[in-house]
Design a protein around this motif. Structure first.
Motif, PDB file in Angstrom:
ATOM      1  N   SER A  79      76.520 -16.378  61.351  1.00 47.31           N
ATOM      2  CA  SER A  79      75.147 -16.696  61.744  1.00 47.31           C
ATOM      3  C   SER A  79      75.092 -17.486  63.043  1.00 47.31           C
ATOM      4  O   SER A  79      74.010 -17.876  63.481  1.00 47.31           O
ATOM      5  N   ALA A  80      76.250 -17.721  63.687  1.00 49.16           N
ATOM      6  CA  ALA A  80      76.250 -18.347  65.008  1.00 49.16           C
ATOM      7  C   ALA A  80      75.629 -17.347  65.985  1.00 49.16           C
ATOM      8  O   ALA A  80      76.104 -16.216  66.093  1.00 49.16           O
ATOM      9  N   PRO A  81      74.563 -17.716  66.700  1.00 44.93           N
ATOM     10  CA  PRO A  81      73.836 -16.754  67.533  1.00 44.93           C
ATOM     11  C   PRO A  81      74.726 -16.043  68.555  1.00 44.93           C
ATOM     12  O   PRO A  81      75.481 -16.678  69.289  1.00 44.93           O
ATOM     13  N   GLY A  82      74.633 -14.699  68.554  1.00 41.87           N
ATOM     14  CA  GLY A  82      75.335 -13.894  69.532  1.00 41.87           C
ATOM     15  C   GLY A  82      76.838 -13.801  69.360  1.00 41.87           C
ATOM     16  O   GLY A  82      77.517 -13.261  70.226  1.00 41.87           O
ATOM     17  N   ARG A  83      77.361 -14.287  68.248  1.00 47.55           N
ATOM     18  CA  ARG A  83      78.815 -14.283  68.062  1.00 47.55           C
ATOM     19  C   ARG A  83      79.238 -13.109  67.187  1.00 47.55           C
ATOM     20  O   ARG A  83      78.508 -12.647  66.327  1.00 47.55           O
ATOM     21  N   ASP A  84      80.474 -12.640  67.398  1.00 45.49           N
ATOM     22  CA  ASP A  84      80.976 -11.411  66.788  1.00 45.49           C
ATOM     23  C   ASP A  84      81.491 -11.589  65.363  1.00 45.49           C
ATOM     24  O   ASP A  84      81.910 -12.679  64.973  1.00 45.49           O
ATOM     25  N   VAL A  85      81.520 -10.453  64.657  1.00 47.55           N
ATOM     26  CA  VAL A  85      82.221 -10.304  63.381  1.00 47.55           C
ATOM     27  C   VAL A  85      83.148  -9.110  63.566  1.00 47.55           C
ATOM     28  O   VAL A  85      82.681  -7.991  63.798  1.00 47.55           O
ATOM     29  N   GLN A  86      84.460  -9.345  63.517  1.00 51.28           N
ATOM     30  CA  GLN A  86      85.437  -8.273  63.669  1.00 51.28           C
ATOM     31  C   GLN A  86      86.423  -8.329  62.511  1.00 51.28           C
ATOM     32  O   GLN A  86      87.049  -9.356  62.281  1.00 51.28           O
ATOM     33  N   LEU A  87      86.542  -7.212  61.801  1.00 46.52           N
ATOM     34  CA  LEU A  87      87.486  -7.107  60.687  1.00 46.52           C
ATOM     35  C   LEU A  87      88.278  -5.827  60.886  1.00 46.52           C
ATOM     36  O   LEU A  87      87.701  -4.755  61.087  1.00 46.52           O
TER      37      LEU A  87
ATOM     38  N   ILE B 279      77.385  -7.217  55.424  1.00 46.85           N
ATOM     39  CA  ILE B 279      78.005  -7.744  56.637  1.00 46.85           C
ATOM     40  C   ILE B 279      76.876  -7.975  57.625  1.00 46.85           C
ATOM     41  O   ILE B 279      76.130  -7.048  57.946  1.00 46.85           O
ATOM     42  N   THR B 280      76.749  -9.215  58.106  1.00 41.52           N
ATOM     43  CA  THR B 280      75.630  -9.562  58.982  1.00 41.52           C
ATOM     44  C   THR B 280      76.096 -10.387  60.179  1.00 41.52           C
ATOM     45  O   THR B 280      77.124 -11.054  60.132  1.00 41.52           O
ATOM     46  N   SER B 281      75.276 -10.333  61.229  1.00 40.31           N
ATOM     47  CA  SER B 281      75.450 -11.225  62.369  1.00 40.31           C
ATOM     48  C   SER B 281      74.071 -11.586  62.894  1.00 40.31           C
ATOM     49  O   SER B 281      73.091 -10.918  62.596  1.00 40.31           O
ATOM     50  N   SER B 282      74.047 -12.634  63.691  1.00 42.55           N
ATOM     51  CA  SER B 282      72.817 -13.072  64.333  1.00 42.55           C
ATOM     52  C   SER B 282      72.852 -12.598  65.781  1.00 42.55           C
ATOM     53  O   SER B 282      73.167 -13.355  66.693  1.00 42.55           O
ATOM     54  N   ASN B 283      72.602 -11.294  65.976  1.00 43.27           N
ATOM     55  CA  ASN B 283      72.633 -10.658  67.293  1.00 43.27           C
ATOM     56  C   ASN B 283      74.029 -10.688  67.927  1.00 43.27           C
ATOM     57  O   ASN B 283      74.152 -10.738  69.150  1.00 43.27           O
ATOM     58  N   GLY B 284      75.053 -10.645  67.088  1.00 38.37           N
ATOM     59  CA  GLY B 284      76.432 -10.546  67.568  1.00 38.37           C
ATOM     60  C   GLY B 284      77.026  -9.209  67.140  1.00 38.37           C
ATOM     61  O   GLY B 284      76.633  -8.639  66.118  1.00 38.37           O
ATOM     62  N   ARG B 285      77.967  -8.705  67.915  1.00 37.19           N
ATOM     63  CA  ARG B 285      78.591  -7.423  67.594  1.00 37.19           C
ATOM     64  C   ARG B 285      79.310  -7.478  66.252  1.00 37.19           C
ATOM     65  O   ARG B 285      79.893  -8.491  65.894  1.00 37.19           O
ATOM     66  N   ILE B 286      79.273  -6.341  65.546  1.00 39.06           N
ATOM     67  CA  ILE B 286      80.047  -6.180  64.317  1.00 39.06           C
ATOM     68  C   ILE B 286      80.991  -5.008  64.542  1.00 39.06           C
ATOM     69  O   ILE B 286      80.558  -3.932  64.956  1.00 39.06           O
ATOM     70  N   ALA B 287      82.286  -5.237  64.276  1.00 42.32           N
ATOM     71  CA  ALA B 287      83.279  -4.181  64.464  1.00 42.32           C
ATOM     72  C   ALA B 287      84.210  -4.143  63.257  1.00 42.32           C
ATOM     73  O   ALA B 287      84.815  -5.145  62.898  1.00 42.32           O
ATOM     74  N   LEU B 288      84.290  -2.971  62.629  1.00 41.52           N
ATOM     75  CA  LEU B 288      85.253  -2.731  61.552  1.00 41.52           C
ATOM     76  C   LEU B 288      86.203  -1.643  62.047  1.00 41.52           C
ATOM     77  O   LEU B 288      85.758  -0.578  62.485  1.00 41.52           O
ATOM     78  N   THR B 289      87.515  -1.895  61.954  1.00 38.13           N
ATOM     79  CA  THR B 289      88.520  -0.923  62.384  1.00 38.13           C
ATOM     80  C   THR B 289      89.583  -0.812  61.307  1.00 38.13           C
ATOM     81  O   THR B 289      90.291  -1.780  61.033  1.00 38.13           O
ATOM     82  N   ALA B 290      89.678   0.374  60.709  1.00 37.12           N
ATOM     83  CA  ALA B 290      90.665   0.635  59.668  1.00 37.12           C
ATOM     84  C   ALA B 290      91.769   1.519  60.249  1.00 37.12           C
ATOM     85  O   ALA B 290      91.531   2.670  60.588  1.00 37.12           O
ATOM     86  N   ASN B 291      92.967   0.950  60.358  1.00 34.21           N
ATOM     87  CA  ASN B 291      94.118   1.672  60.901  1.00 34.21           C
ATOM     88  C   ASN B 291      94.986   2.189  59.768  1.00 34.21           C
ATOM     89  O   ASN B 291      94.893   1.721  58.626  1.00 34.21           O
ATOM     90  N   ASP B 292      95.864   3.148  60.086  1.00 32.77           N
ATOM     91  CA  ASP B 292      96.634   3.858  59.053  1.00 32.77           C
ATOM     92  C   ASP B 292      98.092   3.965  59.456  1.00 32.77           C
ATOM     93  O   ASP B 292      98.417   4.604  60.446  1.00 32.77           O
ATOM     94  N   GLN B 293      98.960   3.319  58.658  1.00 33.30           N
ATOM     95  CA  GLN B 293     100.399   3.484  58.819  1.00 33.30           C
ATOM     96  C   GLN B 293     100.963   4.176  57.581  1.00 33.30           C
ATOM     97  O   GLN B 293     102.107   3.963  57.206  1.00 33.30           O
ATOM     98  N   GLY B 294     100.116   4.948  56.899  1.00 32.98           N
ATOM     99  CA  GLY B 294     100.551   5.701  55.735  1.00 32.98           C
ATOM    100  C   GLY B 294      99.813   5.361  54.453  1.00 32.98           C
ATOM    101  O   GLY B 294     100.017   6.003  53.427  1.00 32.98           O
ATOM    102  N   ALA B 295      98.933   4.361  54.474  1.00 33.37           N
ATOM    103  CA  ALA B 295      98.271   3.928  53.240  1.00 33.37           C
ATOM    104  C   ALA B 295      96.759   3.837  53.371  1.00 33.37           C
ATOM    105  O   ALA B 295      96.139   2.942  52.830  1.00 33.37           O
ATOM    106  N   GLY B 296      96.146   4.732  54.070  1.00 27.28           N
ATOM    107  CA  GLY B 296      94.687   4.675  54.140  1.00 27.28           C
ATOM    108  C   GLY B 296      94.189   4.763  55.555  1.00 27.28           C
ATOM    109  O   GLY B 296      94.691   5.530  56.358  1.00 27.28           O
ATOM    110  N   GLY B 297      93.231   3.940  55.884  1.00 26.36           N
ATOM    111  CA  GLY B 297      92.598   3.986  57.187  1.00 26.36           C
ATOM    112  C   GLY B 297      91.167   4.473  57.098  1.00 26.36           C
ATOM    113  O   GLY B 297      90.659   5.125  57.993  1.00 26.36           O
ATOM    114  N   ASN B 298      90.506   4.143  55.978  1.00 26.01           N
ATOM    115  CA  ASN B 298      89.126   4.565  55.726  1.00 26.01           C
ATOM    116  C   ASN B 298      88.200   3.354  55.718  1.00 26.01           C
ATOM    117  O   ASN B 298      88.622   2.247  55.402  1.00 26.01           O
TER     118      ASN B 298
END
Length: 187
Positions: A42-50, A64-83
């Motif tokens: 909820s810090a104004p303009g600050r990001d949420v990245q997972l 998942i919420t932000s106060s006008n900050g970017r939200i980024a979810l990135t699921a990588n895959d080394q053999g066990a998912g990535g969804n």
């Protein structure tokens, strides 16, 4: 700064002070907590990245919420998912239930090495920056050197072995107001 490195099955987090929330989990992670307590910033303009190094991201019934900050979810895959699953992993015919994503007037990035499943609403208030961008898969046509993936934006999803999987399933609404929605799949 660099992300906080975790190796947990379940995660809860909320920042209300200042700064960005940047977490990388080693494996599949499910967000947990009371649905009235969001995962976010909820810090104004600050990001949420997972992100995950090797596994899925499941928002379950936690917003998942932000106060006008970017939200980024990135699921990588080394053999066990990535969804990425916005909402519960299995569709429950409740698209307006808890587990959605909302960023105010900031962009939302959902990048998965394999599949993105939207079972809850994804919402921005639009405007110049209120876009939603989803990229599923790591196949041909994804130029990881493009400026789209340059810092401070999230990096493109990765997988160690190409598996011909790249899909986006929409079971709930994407609402960007006057912003844009960009969907890209490449297997």
């Amino acid at each position: 700064g660099p992300p906080l490195q975790t190796n947990v099955n379940f995660l809860t987090e909320f920042n209300s002070i200042s700064g960005d929330v940047v977490i990388n989990n080693a494996k599949t992670v499910t967000l947990v907590g009371d649905p009235s307590n969001n995962f976010g910033n909820s810090a104004p303009g600050r990001d949420v990245q997972l992100s995950t190094t090797n596994g899925d991201i499941i928002t379950n019934n936690v917003n998942i919420t932000s106060s006008n900050g970017r939200i980024a979810l990135t699921a990588n895959d080394q053999g066990a998912g990535g969804n990425i699953y916005v909402g519960p992993k299995v569709f429950d015919n409740n698209p307006t239930g808890p587990g959605g994503i909302s960023s105010g007037a900031a962009p939302i990035f959902l990048y998965a090495a394999d599949t993105i499943t939207i079972n809850r609403h994804v919402t921005t208030s639009g405007g110049v920056n209120g876009n939603v961008q989803m990229i599923a898969g790591t196949g041909p046509g994804i130029n990881t050197l493009h400026a789209t993936f340059a810092s401070p934006n999230p990096a493109a999803p990765t997988e160690t072995v190409a598996d011909d999987i790249g899909a986006i399933l929409l079971n709930a609404q994407i609402n960007t107001g006057t912003g844009n929605t960009v969907l890209v799949t490449s297997a």
